[in-house]
Design a protein around this motif. Structure first.
Motif, PDB file in Angstrom:
ATOM      1  N   THR A  54      27.724 -49.748 -36.331  1.00 30.20           N
ATOM      2  CA  THR A  54      28.790 -48.803 -36.005  1.00 30.20           C
ATOM      3  C   THR A  54      30.051 -49.223 -36.740  1.00 30.20           C
ATOM      4  N   GLY A  55      30.570 -48.338 -37.559  1.00 28.96           N
ATOM      5  CA  GLY A  55      31.741 -48.672 -38.364  1.00 28.96           C
ATOM      6  C   GLY A  55      32.979 -48.946 -37.530  1.00 28.96           C
ATOM      7  N   ASP A  56      33.879 -49.775 -38.089  1.00 24.51           N
ATOM      8  CA  ASP A  56      35.152 -50.045 -37.428  1.00 24.51           C
ATOM      9  C   ASP A  56      36.242 -50.111 -38.498  1.00 24.51           C
ATOM     10  N   ASP A  57      37.433 -50.528 -38.111  1.00 27.67           N
ATOM     11  CA  ASP A  57      38.545 -50.543 -39.056  1.00 27.67           C
ATOM     12  C   ASP A  57      38.295 -51.492 -40.228  1.00 27.67           C
ATOM     13  N   ASN A  58      37.606 -52.596 -39.973  1.00 28.45           N
ATOM     14  CA  ASN A  58      37.346 -53.567 -41.035  1.00 28.45           C
ATOM     15  C   ASN A  58      36.186 -53.151 -41.935  1.00 28.45           C
ATOM     16  N   ALA A  59      35.287 -52.373 -41.403  1.00 25.74           N
ATOM     17  CA  ALA A  59      34.129 -51.921 -42.176  1.00 25.74           C
ATOM     18  C   ALA A  59      33.828 -50.482 -41.811  1.00 25.74           C
ATOM     19  N   PRO A  60      34.621 -49.544 -42.315  1.00 28.92           N
ATOM     20  CA  PRO A  60      34.433 -48.134 -41.943  1.00 28.92           C
ATOM     21  C   PRO A  60      33.099 -47.601 -42.437  1.00 28.92           C
ATOM     22  N   GLY A  61      32.567 -46.641 -41.706  1.00 27.38           N
ATOM     23  CA  GLY A  61      31.299 -46.039 -42.083  1.00 27.38           C
ATOM     24  C   GLY A  61      30.139 -46.667 -41.332  1.00 27.38           C
ATOM     25  N   ASP A  62      29.220 -45.822 -40.919  1.00 27.23           N
ATOM     26  CA  ASP A  62      28.034 -46.308 -40.217  1.00 27.23           C
ATOM     27  C   ASP A  62      26.954 -46.709 -41.228  1.00 27.23           C
ATOM     28  N   GLY A  63      26.065 -47.558 -40.805  1.00 30.70           N
ATOM     29  CA  GLY A  63      24.979 -48.006 -41.670  1.00 30.70           C
ATOM     30  C   GLY A  63      23.998 -48.816 -40.864  1.00 30.70           C
ATOM     31  N   ILE A  64      23.431 -49.866 -41.468  1.00 34.74           N
ATOM     32  CA  ILE A  64      22.504 -50.741 -40.749  1.00 34.74           C
ATOM     33  C   ILE A  64      22.812 -52.190 -41.091  1.00 34.74           C
ATOM     34  N   TRP A  65      22.494 -53.047 -40.147  1.00 37.27           N
ATOM     35  CA  TRP A  65      22.533 -54.493 -40.357  1.00 37.27           C
ATOM     36  C   TRP A  65      21.097 -54.991 -40.555  1.00 37.27           C
ATOM     37  N   VAL A  66      20.919 -55.897 -41.506  1.00 40.09           N
ATOM     38  CA  VAL A  66      19.650 -56.583 -41.702  1.00 40.09           C
ATOM     39  C   VAL A  66      19.934 -58.080 -41.711  1.00 40.09           C
ATOM     40  N   VAL A  67      19.246 -58.819 -40.854  1.00 38.99           N
ATOM     41  CA  VAL A  67      19.400 -60.276 -40.780  1.00 38.99           C
ATOM     42  C   VAL A  67      18.084 -60.906 -41.215  1.00 38.99           C
ATOM     43  N   ALA A  68      18.170 -61.933 -42.066  1.00 40.97           N
ATOM     44  CA  ALA A  68      16.946 -62.596 -42.550  1.00 40.97           C
ATOM     45  C   ALA A  68      17.212 -64.091 -42.685  1.00 40.97           C
ATOM     46  N   THR A  69      16.164 -64.885 -42.568  1.00 38.71           N
ATOM     47  CA  THR A  69      16.267 -66.342 -42.673  1.00 38.71           C
ATOM     48  C   THR A  69      15.229 -66.860 -43.663  1.00 38.71           C
ATOM     49  N   THR A  70      15.508 -68.049 -44.186  1.00 37.52           N
ATOM     50  CA  THR A  70      14.572 -68.662 -45.128  1.00 37.52           C
ATOM     51  C   THR A  70      14.694 -70.178 -45.068  1.00 37.52           C
ATOM     52  N   GLU A  71      13.669 -70.854 -45.599  1.00 35.66           N
ATOM     53  CA  GLU A  71      13.689 -72.314 -45.717  1.00 35.66           C
ATOM     54  C   GLU A  71      13.684 -72.744 -47.187  1.00 35.66           C
ATOM     55  N   LYS A  72      13.518 -71.796 -48.113  1.00 33.86           N
ATOM     56  CA  LYS A  72      13.499 -72.150 -49.529  1.00 33.86           C
ATOM     57  C   LYS A  72      14.248 -71.097 -50.345  1.00 33.86           C
ATOM     58  N   PRO A  73      14.852 -71.458 -51.441  1.00 37.70           N
ATOM     59  CA  PRO A  73      14.916 -72.831 -51.996  1.00 37.70           C
ATOM     60  C   PRO A  73      15.729 -73.796 -51.142  1.00 37.70           C
ATOM     61  N   ARG A  74      16.403 -73.251 -50.121  1.00 37.81           N
ATOM     62  CA  ARG A  74      17.129 -74.082 -49.139  1.00 37.81           C
ATOM     63  C   ARG A  74      17.232 -73.284 -47.849  1.00 37.81           C
ATOM     64  N   ALA A  75      17.444 -73.966 -46.743  1.00 34.17           N
ATOM     65  CA  ALA A  75      17.580 -73.272 -45.468  1.00 34.17           C
ATOM     66  C   ALA A  75      18.812 -72.365 -45.523  1.00 34.17           C
ATOM     67  N   ASN A  76      18.618 -71.099 -45.117  1.00 32.64           N
ATOM     68  CA  ASN A  76      19.706 -70.143 -45.235  1.00 32.64           C
ATOM     69  C   ASN A  76      19.496 -68.982 -44.261  1.00 32.64           C
ATOM     70  N   ARG A  77      20.594 -68.333 -43.915  1.00 33.31           N
ATOM     71  CA  ARG A  77      20.575 -67.117 -43.105  1.00 33.31           C
ATOM     72  C   ARG A  77      21.506 -66.115 -43.764  1.00 33.31           C
ATOM     73  N   VAL A  78      21.079 -64.872 -43.903  1.00 34.69           N
ATOM     74  CA  VAL A  78      21.923 -63.851 -44.515  1.00 34.69           C
ATOM     75  C   VAL A  78      22.118 -62.701 -43.532  1.00 34.69           C
ATOM     76  N   LEU A  79      23.353 -62.195 -43.500  1.00 35.99           N
ATOM     77  CA  LEU A  79      23.701 -60.969 -42.790  1.00 35.99           C
ATOM     78  C   LEU A  79      24.005 -59.929 -43.860  1.00 35.99           C
ATOM     79  N   CYS A  80      23.270 -58.834 -43.819  1.00 33.39           N
ATOM     80  CA  CYS A  80      23.369 -57.834 -44.873  1.00 33.39           C
ATOM     81  C   CYS A  80      23.784 -56.496 -44.273  1.00 33.39           C
ATOM     82  N   ALA A  81      24.888 -55.929 -44.756  1.00 33.64           N
ATOM     83  CA  ALA A  81      25.356 -54.614 -44.313  1.00 33.64           C
ATOM     84  C   ALA A  81      25.028 -53.589 -45.391  1.00 33.64           C
ATOM     85  N   LEU A  82      24.468 -52.452 -44.960  1.00 38.81           N
ATOM     86  CA  LEU A  82      24.120 -51.386 -45.895  1.00 38.81           C
ATOM     87  C   LEU A  82      24.679 -50.058 -45.398  1.00 38.81           C
TER      88      LEU A  82
END
Length: 322
Positions: free
Chosen positions: A173-201
Protein backbone atom coordinates in the motif's frame (compact mmCIF):
# COMPACT_ATOMS: atom_id res chain seq x y z
CA UNK A 1 -21.26 -141.80 -23.37
CA UNK A 2 -22.75 -141.12 -19.97
CA UNK A 3 -24.31 -137.67 -19.42
CA UNK A 4 -23.39 -135.85 -16.15
CA UNK A 5 -25.68 -133.54 -14.27
CA UNK A 6 -24.76 -130.56 -12.08
CA UNK A 7 -24.99 -132.65 -8.93
CA UNK A 8 -22.60 -135.38 -10.14
CA UNK A 9 -18.98 -135.47 -8.88
CA UNK A 10 -16.77 -135.18 -11.95
CA UNK A 11 -13.60 -136.35 -10.14
CA UNK A 12 -15.13 -139.66 -8.94
CA UNK A 13 -16.89 -140.57 -12.20
CA UNK A 14 -15.42 -143.49 -14.16
CA UNK A 15 -13.38 -142.38 -17.21
CA UNK A 16 -12.61 -144.00 -20.49
CA UNK A 17 -9.02 -143.90 -21.82
CA UNK A 18 -10.01 -141.15 -24.28
CA UNK A 19 -11.61 -139.04 -21.54
CA UNK A 20 -8.58 -139.48 -19.31
CA UNK A 21 -6.27 -138.32 -22.09
CA UNK A 22 -8.48 -135.32 -22.87
CA UNK A 23 -8.55 -134.34 -19.21
CA UNK A 24 -4.74 -134.47 -19.00
CA UNK A 25 -4.36 -132.21 -22.07
CA UNK A 26 -6.80 -129.65 -20.68
CA UNK A 27 -4.93 -129.56 -17.37
CA UNK A 28 -1.61 -128.87 -19.13
CA UNK A 29 -3.09 -125.99 -21.15
CA UNK A 30 -4.45 -124.43 -17.95
CA UNK A 31 -0.97 -124.61 -16.40
CA UNK A 32 0.51 -122.86 -19.45
CA UNK A 33 -1.81 -119.78 -19.37
CA UNK A 34 -1.74 -119.22 -15.56
CA UNK A 35 -0.84 -115.57 -14.61
CA UNK A 36 2.62 -115.22 -13.13
CA UNK A 37 3.64 -112.82 -10.31
CA UNK A 38 4.01 -109.09 -11.15
CA UNK A 39 7.60 -108.05 -12.12
CA UNK A 40 8.01 -105.56 -9.24
CA UNK A 41 11.74 -104.96 -9.73
CA UNK A 42 11.29 -104.07 -13.39
CA UNK A 43 8.42 -101.68 -12.62
CA UNK A 44 10.47 -99.86 -9.95
CA UNK A 45 13.45 -99.53 -12.31
CA UNK A 46 11.23 -98.18 -15.08
CA UNK A 47 9.61 -95.62 -12.69
CA UNK A 48 12.99 -94.30 -11.53
CA UNK A 49 14.19 -93.98 -15.09
CA UNK A 50 11.05 -91.99 -16.02
CA UNK A 51 11.52 -89.53 -13.12
CA UNK A 52 15.14 -88.89 -14.12
CA UNK A 53 14.03 -88.22 -17.67
CA UNK A 54 11.37 -85.73 -16.57
CA UNK A 55 13.85 -83.95 -14.26
CA UNK A 56 16.31 -83.61 -17.12
CA UNK A 57 13.62 -82.20 -19.38
CA UNK A 58 12.57 -79.64 -16.70
CA UNK A 59 16.16 -78.45 -16.16
CA UNK A 60 16.57 -78.06 -19.91
CA UNK A 61 13.40 -76.00 -20.12
CA UNK A 62 14.58 -73.70 -17.30
CA UNK A 63 17.90 -73.19 -19.03
CA UNK A 64 16.07 -72.13 -22.17
CA UNK A 65 13.97 -69.59 -20.22
CA UNK A 66 17.05 -68.07 -18.58
CA UNK A 67 18.76 -67.76 -21.95
CA UNK A 68 15.91 -65.73 -23.48
CA UNK A 69 17.12 -62.11 -24.05
CA UNK A 70 15.52 -59.26 -22.11
CA UNK A 71 14.40 -57.70 -25.37
CA UNK A 72 11.87 -60.49 -25.80
CA UNK A 73 9.73 -58.98 -23.04
CA UNK A 74 7.79 -55.72 -22.92
CA UNK A 75 7.53 -53.66 -19.74
CA UNK A 76 4.01 -52.76 -18.73
CA UNK A 77 3.20 -49.10 -18.14
CA UNK A 78 1.72 -49.81 -14.73
CA UNK A 79 4.68 -51.48 -13.03
CA UNK A 80 8.04 -53.10 -13.65
CA UNK A 81 6.77 -56.64 -14.08
CA UNK A 82 7.37 -58.28 -17.49
CA UNK A 83 4.35 -59.05 -19.65
CA UNK A 84 3.88 -61.27 -22.67
CA UNK A 85 5.78 -60.21 -25.77
CA UNK A 86 3.78 -58.23 -28.31
CA UNK A 87 2.91 -60.61 -31.15
CA UNK A 88 3.08 -57.75 -33.63
CA UNK A 89 6.79 -57.33 -33.00
CA UNK A 90 9.43 -59.44 -34.80
CA UNK A 91 10.37 -62.65 -33.03
CA UNK A 92 13.75 -62.69 -31.33
CA UNK A 93 14.50 -66.00 -33.04
CA UNK A 94 13.89 -64.55 -36.50
CA UNK A 95 17.21 -62.70 -36.44
CA UNK A 96 15.61 -59.22 -36.20
CA UNK A 97 16.93 -57.10 -33.33
CA UNK A 98 14.18 -55.71 -31.11
CA UNK A 99 14.91 -52.11 -30.10
CA UNK A 100 13.76 -51.07 -26.62
CA UNK A 101 12.72 -47.38 -26.71
CA UNK A 102 14.63 -45.14 -24.27
CA UNK A 103 12.84 -43.86 -21.17
CA UNK A 104 11.27 -40.43 -21.48
CA UNK A 105 13.51 -37.72 -20.06
CA UNK A 106 11.60 -34.74 -18.65
CA UNK A 107 12.66 -31.33 -19.83
CA UNK A 108 14.69 -29.35 -17.30
CA UNK A 109 12.68 -26.83 -15.36
CA UNK A 110 13.61 -23.15 -15.72
CA UNK A 111 16.04 -21.87 -13.13
CA UNK A 112 14.61 -19.71 -10.40
CA UNK A 113 14.43 -19.22 -6.65
CA UNK A 114 13.13 -21.92 -4.32
CA UNK A 115 9.48 -21.71 -3.40
CA UNK A 116 8.40 -20.79 0.14
CA UNK A 117 7.66 -23.55 2.62
CA UNK A 118 3.90 -22.86 2.78
CA UNK A 119 1.32 -21.42 0.36
CA UNK A 120 0.35 -18.84 3.01
CA UNK A 121 3.62 -16.96 2.37
CA UNK A 122 2.24 -15.83 -1.01
CA UNK A 123 -0.96 -13.80 -0.57
CA UNK A 124 -3.18 -11.31 -2.39
CA UNK A 125 -3.23 -13.51 -5.47
CA UNK A 126 0.52 -13.24 -6.04
CA UNK A 127 1.82 -16.42 -7.67
CA UNK A 128 5.23 -18.01 -7.28
CA UNK A 129 5.99 -17.10 -10.90
CA UNK A 130 5.20 -13.43 -10.25
CA UNK A 131 7.31 -13.39 -7.09
CA UNK A 132 10.23 -15.06 -8.87
CA UNK A 133 9.97 -12.64 -11.79
CA UNK A 134 9.88 -9.72 -9.37
CA UNK A 135 13.00 -10.94 -7.58
CA UNK A 136 14.87 -11.31 -10.86
CA UNK A 137 13.90 -7.78 -11.91
CA UNK A 138 15.01 -6.33 -8.56
CA UNK A 139 18.40 -8.04 -8.65
CA UNK A 140 18.99 -6.87 -12.21
CA UNK A 141 17.83 -3.33 -11.33
CA UNK A 142 20.14 -3.18 -8.33
CA UNK A 143 23.15 -4.39 -10.33
CA UNK A 144 22.48 -1.74 -12.94
CA UNK A 145 22.19 0.95 -10.26
CA UNK A 146 25.40 -0.07 -8.51
CA UNK A 147 27.41 -0.29 -11.69
CA UNK A 148 27.39 3.53 -11.79
CA UNK A 149 28.61 3.85 -8.19
CA UNK A 150 32.20 3.85 -6.93
CA UNK A 151 33.47 0.46 -5.80
CA UNK A 152 33.28 1.37 -2.11
CA UNK A 153 29.55 2.10 -2.35
CA UNK A 154 28.54 -1.12 -4.04
CA UNK A 155 26.72 -3.87 -2.17
CA UNK A 156 28.77 -6.58 -3.81
CA UNK A 157 27.76 -9.78 -5.55
CA UNK A 158 24.09 -10.38 -4.78
CA UNK A 159 24.00 -13.78 -6.48
CA UNK A 160 21.53 -15.15 -8.99
CA UNK A 161 17.77 -15.65 -8.56
CA UNK A 162 18.26 -19.43 -8.25
CA UNK A 163 20.46 -18.82 -5.20
CA UNK A 164 17.45 -17.44 -3.29
CA UNK A 165 14.34 -18.73 -1.57
CA UNK A 166 11.13 -16.69 -1.69
CA UNK A 167 10.15 -15.94 1.90
CA UNK A 168 7.15 -13.62 1.56
CA UNK A 169 5.15 -11.75 -1.08
CA UNK A 170 2.15 -9.49 -0.45
CA UNK A 171 0.40 -6.36 -1.65
CA UNK A 172 2.11 -3.02 -1.01
CA UNK A 173 0.00 0.00 0.00
CA UNK A 174 1.58 3.24 -1.13
CA UNK A 175 2.40 6.05 1.28
CA UNK A 176 4.07 9.46 1.20
CA UNK A 177 7.56 7.94 1.05
CA UNK A 178 6.67 5.41 -1.62
CA UNK A 179 3.56 6.53 -3.51
CA UNK A 180 1.71 4.02 -5.64
CA UNK A 181 0.51 0.52 -4.90
CA UNK A 182 2.47 -2.57 -5.88
CA UNK A 183 3.86 -5.72 -4.26
CA UNK A 184 6.60 -6.61 -1.82
CA UNK A 185 8.81 -9.64 -2.44
CA UNK A 186 11.15 -10.87 0.31
CA UNK A 187 13.85 -13.47 -0.41
CA UNK A 188 16.83 -14.96 1.44
CA UNK A 189 20.00 -16.72 0.40
CA UNK A 190 23.17 -18.31 1.78
CA UNK A 191 25.33 -17.84 -1.33
CA UNK A 192 27.49 -16.24 -2.49
CA UNK A 193 26.94 -14.86 1.03
CA UNK A 194 24.11 -14.83 3.55
CA UNK A 195 21.68 -12.11 2.52
CA UNK A 196 18.07 -10.93 2.69
CA UNK A 197 16.46 -8.66 0.09
CA UNK A 198 13.29 -6.57 0.27
CA UNK A 199 12.05 -5.84 -3.22
CA UNK A 200 9.33 -3.29 -4.08
CA UNK A 201 7.63 -3.49 -7.48
CA UNK A 202 5.14 -1.09 -9.07
CA UNK A 203 3.46 -1.76 -12.40
CA UNK A 204 5.65 -4.82 -12.83
CA UNK A 205 8.92 -2.91 -12.49
CA UNK A 206 11.43 -2.68 -9.62
CA UNK A 207 10.98 0.56 -7.68
CA UNK A 208 12.75 -0.08 -4.37
CA UNK A 209 15.37 -2.39 -2.95
CA UNK A 210 16.91 -3.17 0.41
CA UNK A 211 19.69 -5.70 0.90
CA UNK A 212 21.53 -6.83 4.00
CA UNK A 213 21.55 -9.26 6.88
CA UNK A 214 22.48 -8.80 10.48
CA UNK A 215 23.96 -12.00 11.92
CA UNK A 216 21.79 -13.72 14.50
CA UNK A 217 24.11 -13.51 17.50
CA UNK A 218 23.50 -15.74 20.57
CA UNK A 219 22.62 -12.78 22.81
CA UNK A 220 19.68 -11.88 20.58
CA UNK A 221 17.63 -14.83 21.79
CA UNK A 222 15.69 -17.55 19.99
CA UNK A 223 13.94 -15.09 17.62
CA UNK A 224 15.59 -12.11 15.93
CA UNK A 225 13.15 -9.74 14.17
CA UNK A 226 14.56 -8.13 11.03
CA UNK A 227 15.72 -4.56 11.67
CA UNK A 228 14.49 -3.32 8.30
CA UNK A 229 11.17 -5.13 8.03
CA UNK A 230 9.36 -2.00 9.22
CA UNK A 231 9.10 -1.24 5.50
CA UNK A 232 6.63 -4.12 5.35
CA UNK A 233 4.37 -3.05 8.20
CA UNK A 234 4.72 0.74 8.68
CA UNK A 235 2.60 3.03 6.53
CA UNK A 236 3.82 6.63 6.39
CA UNK A 237 1.16 9.16 5.48
CA UNK A 238 1.82 12.72 6.62
CA UNK A 239 -0.58 14.60 4.37
CA UNK A 240 -3.73 12.71 5.37
CA UNK A 241 -5.69 11.95 8.50
CA UNK A 242 -4.21 8.51 9.07
CA UNK A 243 -3.52 5.15 7.50
CA UNK A 244 -5.29 3.76 4.49
CA UNK A 245 -7.29 0.89 5.91
CA UNK A 246 -7.61 -2.03 5.63
CA UNK A 247 -3.85 -2.34 5.45
CA UNK A 248 -1.81 -5.37 4.38
CA UNK A 249 1.30 -5.79 6.51
CA UNK A 250 4.24 -8.18 6.78
CA UNK A 251 6.80 -9.16 9.39
CA UNK A 252 9.96 -11.28 9.05
CA UNK A 253 12.94 -12.37 11.13
CA UNK A 254 15.40 -15.12 11.92
CA UNK A 255 14.81 -18.05 14.28
CA UNK A 256 17.00 -20.64 15.93
CA UNK A 257 16.52 -24.36 15.34
CA UNK A 258 14.64 -24.88 18.62
CA UNK A 259 11.83 -22.55 17.50
CA UNK A 260 8.84 -24.49 16.18
CA UNK A 261 6.15 -21.83 16.23
CA UNK A 262 5.95 -18.04 16.01
CA UNK A 263 2.96 -15.73 16.49
CA UNK A 264 2.77 -12.06 15.55
CA UNK A 265 0.21 -9.60 16.91
CA UNK A 266 -0.21 -6.36 15.01
CA UNK A 267 -3.06 -3.91 15.35
CA UNK A 268 -6.18 -5.78 16.27
CA UNK A 269 -5.28 -9.38 15.47
CA UNK A 270 -2.76 -12.20 15.97
CA UNK A 271 -1.52 -14.38 13.13
CA UNK A 272 0.49 -17.58 12.93
CA UNK A 273 3.82 -17.12 11.17
CA UNK A 274 5.42 -19.63 8.80
CA UNK A 275 8.77 -21.03 9.98
CA UNK A 276 10.91 -21.51 6.88
CA UNK A 277 14.60 -22.53 6.80
CA UNK A 278 15.76 -20.44 9.76
CA UNK A 279 13.28 -17.61 9.17
CA UNK A 280 9.77 -16.71 10.14
CA UNK A 281 7.34 -14.82 7.92
CA UNK A 282 3.96 -13.41 8.94
CA UNK A 283 1.35 -11.31 7.16
CA UNK A 284 -2.13 -10.07 7.95
CA UNK A 285 -4.75 -7.38 7.40
CA UNK A 286 -5.05 -4.51 9.86
CA UNK A 287 -8.58 -3.12 10.19
CA UNK A 288 -7.50 -0.57 12.81
CA UNK A 289 -4.47 1.69 12.84
CA UNK A 290 -1.70 0.01 14.89
CA UNK A 291 -0.15 1.99 17.74
CA UNK A 292 2.84 -0.24 18.47
CA UNK A 293 5.28 -2.39 16.55
CA UNK A 294 4.39 -6.04 15.97
CA UNK A 295 4.39 -8.14 19.14
CA UNK A 296 6.30 -11.38 18.47
CA UNK A 297 6.38 -14.60 20.46
CA UNK A 298 8.31 -17.84 19.83
CA UNK A 299 7.64 -21.38 21.11
CA UNK A 300 9.60 -24.64 21.16
CA UNK A 301 8.35 -28.10 20.17
CA UNK A 302 6.73 -28.67 23.58
CA UNK A 303 4.75 -25.44 23.28
CA UNK A 304 6.85 -23.58 25.83
CA UNK A 305 7.28 -19.87 25.18
CA UNK A 306 10.98 -19.17 24.63
CA UNK A 307 10.81 -15.64 23.20
CA UNK A 308 8.73 -12.51 23.77
CA UNK A 309 9.61 -9.32 21.93
CA UNK A 310 8.40 -7.19 24.86
CA UNK A 311 11.26 -8.66 26.93
CA UNK A 312 13.84 -8.23 24.14
CA UNK A 313 16.13 -5.29 24.93
CA UNK A 314 17.18 -5.12 21.27
CA UNK A 315 13.62 -4.76 19.98
CA UNK A 316 11.73 -1.47 20.13
CA UNK A 317 7.97 -1.79 20.66
CA UNK A 318 7.32 1.71 19.27
CA UNK A 319 6.42 2.35 15.64
CA UNK A 320 9.02 4.45 13.84
CA UNK A 321 7.94 8.07 13.28
CA UNK A 322 9.58 8.45 9.91
Amino acid sequence: MKQFTQDDDFEDAPQTPVEARLRELLSRQAQAVRTSEAPLDAIVRRGRSGRRLRAAMTASALAMVIAVPVGAYAVSSGDNSPVAKDSSRPSQTSGTKVEVPPAHTPKPTPSGPAAPATPEQLVDGITYEQAADGLEKCLAHQRAQESALPEDYRTGDLGKPEDYRILLAHRMTGDDNAPGDGIWVVATTEKPRANRVLCALENGEASGFNSGLDPHEPEYGAVYPDLNDQRLHKQRIFTGDGWRLPYRWGNIGQVRSEVERVTVTYGDRTVEAAVDHGWYAATGIAEEQPRTAPHIKGYDASGKEIYDSTADKYYSPALPKS
